[in-house]
Each structure stands twice: as C-alpha cells, then as structure tokens.
Design an enzyme around this catalytic site. Structure first.
Site, PDB file in Angstrom:
ATOM      1  N   HIS A 157       1.072  -1.391  -0.219  1.00  0.00           N
ATOM      2  CA  HIS A 157       0.086   0.372  -0.092  1.00  0.00           C
ATOM      3  C   HIS A 157       0.995   1.474  -0.072  1.00  0.00           C
ATOM      4  CE1 HIS A 157      -4.164  -1.307   0.965  1.00  0.00           C
ATOM      5  NE2 HIS A 157      -3.877  -2.847   0.840  1.00  0.00           N
ATOM      6  N   TYR A 173       4.103   6.672  10.473  1.00  0.00           N
ATOM      7  CA  TYR A 173       2.680   5.122   9.634  1.00  0.00           C
ATOM      8  C   TYR A 173       3.878   4.164   8.832  1.00  0.00           C
ATOM      9  CZ  TYR A 173      -1.149   3.152   8.153  1.00  0.00           C
ATOM     10  OH  TYR A 173      -2.263   2.275   7.934  1.00  0.00           O
ATOM     11  N   TYR A 207      -9.798   5.724   6.901  1.00  0.00           N
ATOM     12  CA  TYR A 207      -9.573   6.064   8.032  1.00  0.00           C
ATOM     13  C   TYR A 207     -10.132   6.904   8.500  1.00  0.00           C
ATOM     14  CZ  TYR A 207      -5.166   3.720   9.329  1.00  0.00           C
ATOM     15  OH  TYR A 207      -3.945   2.203   9.688  1.00  0.00           O
ATOM     16  N   PRO A 264      -4.763   0.152  18.536  1.00  0.00           N
ATOM     17  CA  PRO A 264      -4.584  -0.306  17.301  1.00  0.00           C
ATOM     18  C   PRO A 264      -4.424   1.055  15.772  1.00  0.00           C
ATOM     19  CG  PRO A 264      -6.724  -0.631  17.985  1.00  0.00           C
ATOM     20  CD  PRO A 264      -5.882  -0.306  19.335  1.00  0.00           C
ATOM     21  N   LYS A 297       0.927  -0.278  14.739  1.00  0.00           N
ATOM     22  CA  LYS A 297       1.712  -0.924  15.773  1.00  0.00           C
ATOM     23  C   LYS A 297       2.752  -1.514  16.507  1.00  0.00           C
ATOM     24  CE  LYS A 297       3.532   3.223  13.251  1.00  0.00           C
ATOM     25  NZ  LYS A 297       4.220   2.965  11.928  1.00  0.00           N
TER      26      LYS A 297
HETATM   27  C1  PHB Z   1      -6.146  -4.426  10.539  1.00  0.00           C
HETATM   28  O1  PHB Z   1      -6.390  -4.062   9.285  1.00  0.00           O
HETATM   29  O2  PHB Z   1      -6.673  -5.019  11.320  1.00  0.00           O
HETATM   30  C2  PHB Z   1      -5.656  -2.364  10.420  1.00  0.00           C
HETATM   31  C3  PHB Z   1      -5.353  -1.705  10.028  1.00  0.00           C
HETATM   32  C4  PHB Z   1      -4.881  -0.358   9.740  1.00  0.00           C
HETATM   33  C5  PHB Z   1      -5.024  -0.079  11.668  1.00  0.00           C
HETATM   34  C6  PHB Z   1      -5.579  -0.385  12.346  1.00  0.00           C
HETATM   35  C7  PHB Z   1      -5.399  -2.222  12.055  1.00  0.00           C
HETATM   36  O3  PHB Z   1      -4.041   0.863  11.904  1.00  0.00           O
END
Ligand code: PHB
Length: 403
Positions: A75, A388, A204, A296, A300
């Site tokens: 990504h 990130y 997000y 979460p 990380k």
């Molecule tokens: C996930 O795919 O579970 C996931 C992806 C990005 C995040 C948190 C969880 O920031």
C-alpha cells in the site's frame, strides 16, 4: 524436575518471541522458546494486518518474507475521510516507502515454518511458567511441558515476550518498576465481512458518529472497525445494524459506500496505552506487548515488537557471544526511545480521529482543526506518513548463522 540449560530462554511464541529466536539463531545463539498456548491457538489470534516496510525487509533478510511478496499487498497510501471526502496521504511520495497489508496470523505461520526448518527448540502448550530465580549472570525458569514433565530451565538471559499479561514482567521488582498506563474512553467494534474490498487503500474515517476504519484481509474478506463504548456487547448488533453504522460513518457526498456482505466475526477491542519501565532488570529483558501496549490506530503493535527484538538480539549477541555488555546496558534506554515515539504517534492518531464522548466543545473543535490541518497541509501529511511507514530499524547482523 528435569534440569536443563540454554543460553536464552524466550517466554512467548508470538511475533516478538519468534522473531527474537530467529535473530538469535542467525547469530548462533541457542534459545528455548516456551508458550502456554498451542501453535493453533497462537496462529488463531486475530490482530492487525499492516507491516511497516522495515518489518518486511527484516523478515525478507532472514528468509521468512517470501510469502509476503506473493500474498501481501503493498500500500502506497492511506485515505483519511472527513466530511464525506477522502483525502489521500501518499506514503510513497512523502517517504519513498510503503506498508504491506499482510495479516499477523500469516506472519506467525511464516515464522513457525522458519523455526521448523531451522529446528528451533519450541516448547508449546506448557503450563505453570514461573521465573524462580534472577541473578547477575542468568535466570531460572520452571514450567511443565506438554508431555507432563516438570522442567527447570537455567539460562544466561531471559526474554519476556509473553504479551500484555506477561509473567516475566513480574520478575522486575516493583521498587524499580514504573507502569505507565492510560485507558482511552472508547473501544473498537471489529468485524470481518465476507465481501470484496470497498477501496484500494485503507480508509480512516472521522465522522460525527465516531471513527471507522476500513481494512482488508483477503480479496473476499474485509476487516472493519468502528468506535464504540468499551462496554458494548457484540450480541446487541445484528449484521444490518453493524453495516448501517459503518455506512453512516464512511458514506458521503462523493458517493463512497461500503460493499456489504455477511458479518462472519465480531469482537470489541479495548483501547489503552501502556509502558513498563525499565524494560530490563539484571538478565531479564522485556520486548513487545510484555513491555507496552499501543492503541490499535496505525497498527504499530507487531512492528514495535519487531523493533524491540532487533535491539534485543543485538544486545544479547554482544553480551553472550562477544562478552560485551554495552548494548545490553543500553537496551532499556534505546528501546524506550522508539516505544515512546510510537506511543505518541498511536495516541495522537487515535485522539485526532476519535471524537471523545462528552468532550468539551472547545476540545472537539480543536480535534477537528487537527484533522483539517492534516488533510490540507502537505507538511502535516508528510509527518504522519513518516511515522506510519515506520522509522528506520537498526541493521540486523548475521555472523554466519543460518539464513
Ligand atoms: C487491520 O487491518 O486490522 C488494521 C489496519 C490498520 C490499522 C489498524 C488495524 O491502523
């Protein structure tokens, strides 16, 4: 009791313990890894799915990254959705680096395969793990093996990679230990939805109804989350209610909507921040969730565990092979530096994207201004992108050990 000896006893066969044992094996340092769970239980833990580029490069360098190249998805950006519009943060343009979508249980499968090929001494399904002695030259661990035989394992160093309910952490006495803890006033309602992806990249979303995240597991299975009360019960939510709530949070003027499908799993994930300091006491070293928890948002957890054990493997190799204690003496300070930076990143990303229940209007407007700044300033986006994709890891050594 059967008396045994090893150089490094590793408690915990999650990502931290398995990567540490792999790095140690490459340096020719013997280790025994114990875990009360079975391999099936360990591989069955549902966790986040984002690997920093540094994590991927490390697994590759060790010969455990092959499947990421096949089944992982690179990504190059993420979407921040606010006021019904997606604003793309171009990770690659800002940093030259990317992240990989590759679920944690797949990483665990790859690590178990690596350890099977390299004949690592893994003791899974053990019970009654206890640290019975800690000294300046080593430590003693006792447990009962899956075969029912009680074992007393003496080691030169003990690595606590045993997760947030760590037993090994208790070997750092209260008088020298500080537990930094912060609970957040919301949780994530996580679901797995059988459907094709709704977007090419992660979304997000910060809406008035709360945060939502659209992630993915496979081309036919999507992972989604929405902010909820920590006391929320999954049984109160029908499939339709879950999907309506997600649609309401991600939908918008641009016509974006989720591709819906059956909800095949659901769970409530608490949000907390935790750091144990120091991460070392005598010959006891902590790594991964045993030493810290991050909320979460930003995924990380696994990446930070890998960063810890890169430092720890180097420290233990210096200490046990080269008889130099410098890196081991610095481990707690060196690891804590990245731990706190990651705490700050995860905490900030969380508090920026989640409206706080009952927040003072001033604070809520301040929060919105922060998201507004992120999506309108290239510098703000670059700063988020840098964290990130992950700060650089120290290079891993390989003094001729197995690859
Ligand atoms: C996930 O795919 O579970 C996931 C992806 C990005 C995040 C948190 C969880 O920031």
């Amino acid at each position: 009791m059967r008396q045994e000896r090893t150089r490094v006893a590793v408690v915990g066969a999650g990502p931290a313990g398995l990567v540490l044992a792999m790095l140690l094996a490459r340096e020719g340092v013997d280790a025994v890894v114990v875990d009360h769970r079975t391999r099936e239980e360990i591989e069955g833990t549902v966790r986040a799915g984002i690997l920093e580029q540094g994590t991927v490069e490390l697994l590759d360098a060790c010969g455990a990254g092959e499947r990421i190249g096949v089944d992982g998805v690179r990504h190059d950006g993420i979407g921040i959705r606010v006021d019904g519009t997606t604003h793309r943060v171009d990770l690659r343009a800002h940093t030259g680096r990317s992240v990989w979508l590759y679920p944690q249980h797949e990483v665990l499968r790859d690590l178990f395969a690596w350890h099977r090929d390299h004949r690592t001494d893994l003791r899974l399904g053990v019970s009654g793990v206890a640290v019975t002695d800690t000294g300046d030259d080593g430590a003693v661990l006792t447990f009962t093996g899956a075969d029912g035989v009680a074992v007393e394992l003496a080691c030169e160093a003990l690595a606590g990679c045993d997760g947030s309910r760590s037993v090994v952490r208790g070997a750092i006495p209260d008088r020298v230990r500080t537990d930094h803890f912060r609970a957040l006033p919301f949780a994530w309602f996580g679901v797995l939805v059988e459907a094709p992806p709704s977007a090419k990249e992660l979304v997000y979303a910060s809406s008035e109804r709360g945060f939502a995240l659209i992630s993915s597991r496979t081309p036919t299975l999507q992972r989604m989350y929405f902010q909820c009360d920590p006391a929320e019960s999954t049984s109160d939510w029908s499939d339709a209610r879950v999907l309506d709530e997600l649609q309401a949070r991600v939908g918008g003027v641009d016509g974006f909507g989720l591709v819906e499908g059956p909800v095949v799993a659901r769970d409530v994930i608490p949000m907390r921040s935790y750091v144990c300091e120091p991460m070392r006491h005598r010959r006891v070293f902590l790594a991964g969730d045993a030493a810290h928890t991050v909320p979460p948002t930003g995924a990380k957890g696994l990446n930070l565990a890998v960063a810890d054990v890169v430092l720890l493997a180097r420290a233990l190799t210096d200490l046990l092979v080269h008889r130099r204690g410098g890196a081991a003496d610095r481990y707690a300070t060196d690891a804590a530096r990245r731990v706190w930076r990651t705490q700050q990143f995860s905490y900030r990303m969380t508090t920026m994207l989640h409206p706080q229940p009952g927040a003072d209007p001033f604070d809520e407007q301040r929060r919105r201004a922060e998201v507004g700044h992120l999506v309108s300033s290239q510098r703000a986006a670059a700063e988020l992108a840098e964290a990130y994709v992950g700060w650089p890891l120290p290079a891993v050594g390989n003094s001729g050990g197995p690859r």
